[in-house]
Design a protein around this motif. Sequence first.
Motif, mmCIF file in Angstrom:
data_model
loop_
_atom_site.group_PDB
_atom_site.id
_atom_site.type_symbol
_atom_site.label_atom_id
_atom_site.label_comp_id
_atom_site.label_asym_id
_atom_site.label_seq_id
_atom_site.Cartn_x
_atom_site.Cartn_y
_atom_site.Cartn_z
ATOM 1 N N GLN A 213 0.848 -1.196 0.000
ATOM 2 C CA GLN A 213 0.000 0.000 0.000
ATOM 3 C C GLN A 213 0.875 1.235 0.000
ATOM 4 O OE1 GLN A 213 -2.397 0.899 3.557
ATOM 5 N NE2 GLN A 213 -4.129 1.124 2.160
ATOM 6 N N ASP A 214 0.507 2.152 -0.879
ATOM 7 C CA ASP A 214 1.195 3.439 -0.940
ATOM 8 C C ASP A 214 0.345 4.464 -0.180
ATOM 9 O OD1 ASP A 214 2.926 5.441 -1.629
ATOM 10 O OD2 ASP A 214 2.443 5.464 -3.762
ATOM 11 N N HIS A 215 0.939 5.560 0.171
ATOM 12 C CA HIS A 215 0.202 6.688 0.755
ATOM 13 C C HIS A 215 0.451 7.851 -0.182
ATOM 14 C CE1 HIS A 215 0.539 3.885 4.030
ATOM 15 N NE2 HIS A 215 -0.268 4.605 4.780
ATOM 16 N N LYS A 216 -0.624 8.339 -0.813
ATOM 17 C CA LYS A 216 -0.431 9.322 -1.892
ATOM 18 C C LYS A 216 -0.523 10.777 -1.418
ATOM 19 C CE LYS A 216 -0.521 6.690 -5.849
ATOM 20 N NZ LYS A 216 -1.690 5.957 -6.320
ATOM 21 N N ALA A 217 -1.394 11.030 -0.428
ATOM 22 C CA ALA A 217 -1.610 12.426 -0.026
ATOM 23 C C ALA A 217 -0.424 12.944 0.784
ATOM 24 C CB ALA A 217 -2.896 12.532 0.779
ATOM 25 N N THR A 227 0.629 13.163 -4.173
ATOM 26 C CA THR A 227 2.049 13.153 -4.551
ATOM 27 C C THR A 227 2.278 11.939 -5.442
ATOM 28 O OG1 THR A 227 2.693 11.671 -2.774
ATOM 29 C CG2 THR A 227 2.583 14.017 -2.240
ATOM 30 N N GLY A 228 3.530 11.703 -5.803
ATOM 31 C CA GLY A 228 3.861 10.471 -6.526
ATOM 32 C C GLY A 228 3.850 9.254 -5.620
ATOM 33 N N GLY A 229 3.639 9.456 -4.316
ATOM 34 C CA GLY A 229 3.666 8.353 -3.341
ATOM 35 C C GLY A 229 4.725 8.633 -2.292
ATOM 36 N N LEU A 270 3.385 -5.696 -14.022
ATOM 37 C CA LEU A 270 2.051 -5.102 -14.099
ATOM 38 C C LEU A 270 1.665 -4.707 -12.677
ATOM 39 C CD1 LEU A 270 -0.489 -4.623 -15.990
ATOM 40 C CD2 LEU A 270 -1.411 -6.672 -14.910
ATOM 41 N N TYR A 271 1.332 -3.431 -12.516
ATOM 42 C CA TYR A 271 1.019 -2.916 -11.176
ATOM 43 C C TYR A 271 -0.353 -2.261 -11.207
ATOM 44 C CZ TYR A 271 1.453 1.369 -8.139
ATOM 45 O OH TYR A 271 1.241 2.445 -7.335
ATOM 46 N N PRO A 272 -1.400 -3.037 -10.920
ATOM 47 C CA PRO A 272 -2.712 -2.420 -10.820
ATOM 48 C C PRO A 272 -2.878 -1.721 -9.470
ATOM 49 C CG PRO A 272 -2.874 -4.841 -11.012
ATOM 50 C CD PRO A 272 -1.454 -4.499 -10.730
ATOM 51 N N PHE A 286 -3.852 1.109 -14.115
ATOM 52 C CA PHE A 286 -2.793 0.126 -14.327
ATOM 53 C C PHE A 286 -1.486 0.868 -14.511
ATOM 54 C CE2 PHE A 286 -6.147 -2.819 -15.932
ATOM 55 C CZ PHE A 286 -5.823 -3.921 -15.152
ATOM 56 N N ASN A 287 -0.427 0.338 -13.917
ATOM 57 C CA ASN A 287 0.912 0.837 -14.207
ATOM 58 C C ASN A 287 1.695 -0.308 -14.836
ATOM 59 O OD1 ASN A 287 0.759 3.530 -12.771
ATOM 60 N ND2 ASN A 287 0.170 2.127 -11.160
ATOM 61 N N SER A 288 2.680 0.051 -15.641
ATOM 62 C CA SER A 288 3.389 -0.969 -16.415
ATOM 63 C C SER A 288 4.831 -1.126 -15.942
ATOM 64 C CB SER A 288 3.365 -0.573 -17.884
ATOM 65 O OG SER A 288 3.939 0.714 -18.042
ATOM 66 N N ARG A 289 5.035 -0.947 -14.638
ATOM 67 C CA ARG A 289 6.390 -0.887 -14.054
ATOM 68 C C ARG A 289 6.262 -1.063 -12.551
ATOM 69 N NH1 ARG A 289 5.288 3.537 -11.228
ATOM 70 N NH2 ARG A 289 3.502 4.647 -12.091
ATOM 71 N N PHE A 290 7.406 -1.124 -11.867
ATOM 72 C CA PHE A 290 7.395 -1.144 -10.401
ATOM 73 C C PHE A 290 6.861 0.180 -9.871
ATOM 74 C CE2 PHE A 290 10.889 -4.329 -10.700
ATOM 75 C CZ PHE A 290 10.429 -5.242 -9.762
ATOM 76 N N GLY A 291 6.100 0.130 -8.810
ATOM 77 C CA GLY A 291 5.700 1.355 -8.131
ATOM 78 C C GLY A 291 6.869 1.926 -7.351
ATOM 79 N N GLY A 292 6.903 3.241 -7.276
ATOM 80 C CA GLY A 292 7.813 3.902 -6.345
ATOM 81 C C GLY A 292 6.895 4.621 -5.382
ATOM 82 N N PRO A 293 6.977 4.417 -4.114
ATOM 83 C CA PRO A 293 7.983 3.692 -3.334
ATOM 84 C C PRO A 293 7.634 2.241 -2.980
ATOM 85 C CG PRO A 293 6.745 5.216 -1.919
ATOM 86 C CD PRO A 293 6.086 5.214 -3.256
ATOM 87 N N GLU A 294 6.715 1.595 -3.695
ATOM 88 C CA GLU A 294 6.428 0.180 -3.398
ATOM 89 C C GLU A 294 7.660 -0.701 -3.623
ATOM 90 O OE1 GLU A 294 4.418 2.146 -5.093
ATOM 91 O OE2 GLU A 294 2.310 1.627 -4.852
ATOM 92 N N CYS A 295 8.397 -0.417 -4.704
ATOM 93 C CA CYS A 295 9.544 -1.241 -5.086
ATOM 94 C C CYS A 295 10.545 -1.374 -3.936
ATOM 95 C CB CYS A 295 10.217 -0.606 -6.298
ATOM 96 S SG CYS A 295 11.581 -1.534 -6.954
HETATM 97 N N1 GLY Z 1 3.263 4.370 -6.131
HETATM 98 C C1 GLY Z 1 2.843 5.290 -7.110
HETATM 99 C C2 GLY Z 1 3.430 5.065 -8.415
HETATM 100 O O1 GLY Z 1 4.467 4.451 -8.553
HETATM 101 O O2 GLY Z 1 2.843 5.478 -9.410
#
Ligand code: GLY
Length: 426
Positions: A213-217, A227-229, A270-272, A286-295
């Motif tokens: 789980q990311d925190h976006k706000a 934010t971007g996360g 694949l990062y839904p 959908f994202n097509s890459r690792f999430g930042g900062p999930e990665c």
């Molecule tokens: N965790 C947000 C992003 O990578 O788009």
Amino acid sequence: MATDVLIVGSGGREHALAWKLRQSPRIGKLYIAPGNGGTRELGENVPIAATMVEKLADFAQLKSIDLTVVGPEDPLALGIVDVFQKRGLRIFGPSQAAAQIESSKAFSKQFMQEAGIPTAEFGVFTDYKKALKYVREKGAPIVVKASGLALGKGVYVCGTLPEAEAALKDIMYDQIFKDAGAQVVIEEFLDGPEVSIHAISDGKDYKMFPSSQDHKAIGEGDTGKNTGGIGTIAPLPWITPAVMAEIEEKVVKPTFVALAAYGVAFSGILYPGLMISSKGIKVLEFNSRFGGPECESYMRLMKSDLLDLLEACVDGKLAKISLEWNPGYACNIVLCAQGYPDEYEKGFPITGIEDANQIPGVVVFQAGTTYVDGIVKTSGGRVLGVSAVGDTLKEALKQAYKAIDLIHYEGKYFRRDIGTKSLSRS
Ligand code: GLY
Ligand code: AMP
């Protein structure tokens, strides 16, 4: 034989990938383009921007790079994978056509509708007046999104009709996102906790990552601008194996199957982004890459060798290897520059990273930093990611916050409530 790797990107995600790849017994030379103040400790930073696709391919050829790993979405949307493959270079990531699942929200929503993947009700518009008519018919709350890539800033969650009208004016009339706003997606507002899912595929088979789980706000209690996360936890203690199985069956599997049927088999991550809403599981994007900062959290939890995993994927041999995870939990808390996601100052010296790294369980990843004359300085809005692992989520968070106290720079800002909601749910 040692494998030479080029990582494309410059954030905390790329630092975490470099950190994990360095642990592979097979890793040879490691290059990061353009990299940051942290990646330079693990490999060689190469001053080529992530979007200079042809220059990156020239570099990979010149250095006989064995594998290129793409972090951010922009080079994927520009077709870096197609360019490298045409030159016979091995690269991890989806083709330009497959990456459209992230780079065009209009494509992604229409794809979900046709493939029967659960998502919010929506309309796609290119005409300002028609879009205005639609939001007035639907009423607030409603969500307005620029279709193209807009650094996470193209989404307006509108509580009132005037807010939605102002969003349409920004995107369609004033064109603040330029071409990225040529198409607009307007969708039903959903409520519920958000979950990040990652799955890796070689175009034929796939493997699931744990939930995160990311925190976006920007503000505590999920208030303020998106934010971007700025903070992640993994896995989510309240996501049961049954819910993960449902996500796999309703979202992940049909997405890979339908993309292949479209003739755009997806290879890469694949990062839904999901919402567990009162109406059930819904895909937000959908994202097509690792999430930042999930990665960063994932790299702390991954037991398997990342190089083996990425190479198996590129070679279409994913089914042959096992993907294993360490027990316990990880978190990654982003330290920002005061003012982010709006304007902020850069160039402040950072101290205490070494001390923070001594705290048990902690690894500090760098994101918006540069190394100048022996000093690490701030150079971006998301400056550092302080990651920690622990037997429990509570323990991981405690260690990360302890480490954060040891790091200093002017304007240091972070949320003190990363993961708190999950702690009270578990
Ligand atoms: N965790 C947000 C992003 O990578 O788009
Ligand atoms: P996206 O880039 O599409 O994931 O949107 C960014 C953020 O906006 C998400 O992480 C959500 O917090 C929020 N959001 C997007 N779509 C919706 C929706 N339909 N309902 C409520 N919030 C949303």
